[in-house]
Design an enzyme around this catalytic site. Structure first.
Site, mmCIF file in Angstrom:
data_model
loop_
_atom_site.group_PDB
_atom_site.id
_atom_site.type_symbol
_atom_site.label_atom_id
_atom_site.label_comp_id
_atom_site.label_asym_id
_atom_site.label_seq_id
_atom_site.Cartn_x
_atom_site.Cartn_y
_atom_site.Cartn_z
ATOM 1 N N ASN A 102 18.348 52.916 -55.338
ATOM 2 C CA ASN A 102 18.931 53.539 -54.143
ATOM 3 C C ASN A 102 19.747 52.533 -53.343
ATOM 4 O O ASN A 102 19.518 51.326 -53.426
ATOM 5 C CB ASN A 102 17.817 54.116 -53.253
ATOM 6 C CG ASN A 102 16.980 55.133 -53.999
ATOM 7 O OD1 ASN A 102 17.419 55.705 -55.006
ATOM 8 N ND2 ASN A 102 15.745 55.338 -53.553
ATOM 9 N N HIS A 119 21.377 48.773 -57.951
ATOM 10 C CA HIS A 119 22.723 49.366 -57.943
ATOM 11 C C HIS A 119 23.523 48.925 -56.727
ATOM 12 O O HIS A 119 24.396 49.651 -56.242
ATOM 13 C CB HIS A 119 22.624 50.907 -57.996
ATOM 14 C CG HIS A 119 22.146 51.385 -59.327
ATOM 15 N ND1 HIS A 119 21.608 52.638 -59.527
ATOM 16 C CD2 HIS A 119 22.101 50.777 -60.540
ATOM 17 C CE1 HIS A 119 21.268 52.772 -60.807
ATOM 18 N NE2 HIS A 119 21.550 51.653 -61.440
ATOM 19 N N CYS A 130 42.091 41.452 -54.816
ATOM 20 C CA CYS A 130 42.195 39.989 -54.618
ATOM 21 C C CYS A 130 40.839 39.298 -54.550
ATOM 22 O O CYS A 130 40.755 38.082 -54.366
ATOM 23 C CB CYS A 130 42.987 39.707 -53.332
ATOM 24 S SG CYS A 130 42.065 40.060 -51.828
ATOM 25 N N ASN A 214 6.491 62.089 -59.450
ATOM 26 C CA ASN A 214 7.739 62.852 -59.459
ATOM 27 C C ASN A 214 7.411 64.309 -59.192
ATOM 28 O O ASN A 214 6.294 64.749 -59.416
ATOM 29 C CB ASN A 214 8.435 62.691 -60.829
ATOM 30 C CG ASN A 214 9.900 63.072 -60.783
ATOM 31 O OD1 ASN A 214 10.246 64.143 -60.282
ATOM 32 N ND2 ASN A 214 10.764 62.204 -61.286
#
Ligand code: APR
Length: 244
Positions: A102, A119, A130, A214
């Protein structure tokens, strides 16, 4: 279900090094939609069109439209009891580190100190043209995409887009910890995105135990999960911690 809480508590009490892999599901009860669950972000935005690095290079303004919408939601989000439970486990020295997919900063906001952002995170902005890098707070993100102060290219949030590499340090540290851990809590992730999804397999392959929390089963549940606790993490995780 009581038996599963007991089994999970036993694993955590016996383990020497526990790590945790979290996904978007742990933040749903904080008001942040997940990606692939019911009403998830990818039902509204095609990830290949909105979360792939090539799409960003082609049309950064379009991606920023989704980013601004997500920022609106995440900036008002607060940690929920699931985040707070993990911070409590760390305080009790029962959790070595969280590896999170997350970018909402809610683990840190809950008080967790050992958080690996697999992530990346949205607190920095990078210039793909640049190489300059800025703190996101240096810009007034009010709806128009921020421009590089050196070359005026549209900046990119330092989150990992599809097609981009995982930050080296996060990858190395996660691998090191996965090889050390003798138990892993896998919370609120569909475990379909590699290489984050390989982390529970590394723990398992070293003889570690896998506890999965879950709303629904995943590809792990009937393959490597030792204890599956079904339900909203904001409810099930405090229940588990209360049994330790
Ligand atoms: N409690 C527990 N689990 C939940 C809850 C909840 N309250 N709400 C949803 N879930 C579960 C869903 O059942 C699903 O299995 O969380 C999981 C979320 O899965 P995804 O939406 O796929 O999110 P995630 O696994 O974090 O995605 C991984 O994919 O899009 C990329 O970079 C993005 O980091 C993300 C990665």
């Amino acid at each position: 279900m009581e038996e599963r809480y007991r089994q999970a508590a036993e694993i955590l009490n016996d383990a020497k090094t526990v790590i945790c892999l979290t996904g978007a599901g742990i933040s749903v009860e904080s008001g942040i939609p997940d990606f692939r669950g019911a009403g998830g972000l990818w039902a509204k935005y095609d990830p290949m069109e909105y979360a792939h690095i090539d799409a960003f290079r082609r049309n950064p303004g379009k991606i920023w439209k989704m980013v601004f919408e997500l920022m609106e939601i995440t900036m008002n989000a607060l940690p929920n009891p699931a985040h707070l439970s993990l911070a409590e486990l760390e305080k009790r020295s029962m959790l070595r580190s969280i590896i999170t997919q997350n970018i909402d900063n809610l683990h840190q906001a809950a008080g967790s100190r050992n958080v690996i952002e697999f992530h990346g995170n949205a607190s920095r902005l990078d210039c793909l043209n640049c190489g300059q890098s800025y703190g996101a707070s240096e810009f007034d993100l009010n709806g128009s995409p921020p421009l590089c102060r050196d070359c005026s290219a549209v900046l990119k949030p330092s989150v990992v887009f599809f097609g981009e590499a995982i930050p080296m340090r996060a990858l190395a540290e996660s691998e090191r910890l996965s090889n050390l851990a003798d138990a892993i809590l896998v919370i609120g992730t569909s475990a379909v995105v590699y290489p984050a999804s390989s982390i529970p397999f590394i723990v398992k392959s070293n003889g570690g135990r896998v506890i999965e929390m879950n709303l629904e089963s995943t590809g792990l549940t009937h393959s490597i999960t030792d204890v599956f606790i079904q339900g909203p993490a904001g409810k099930t995780l405090p229940e588990l911690v209360a049994r330790l």
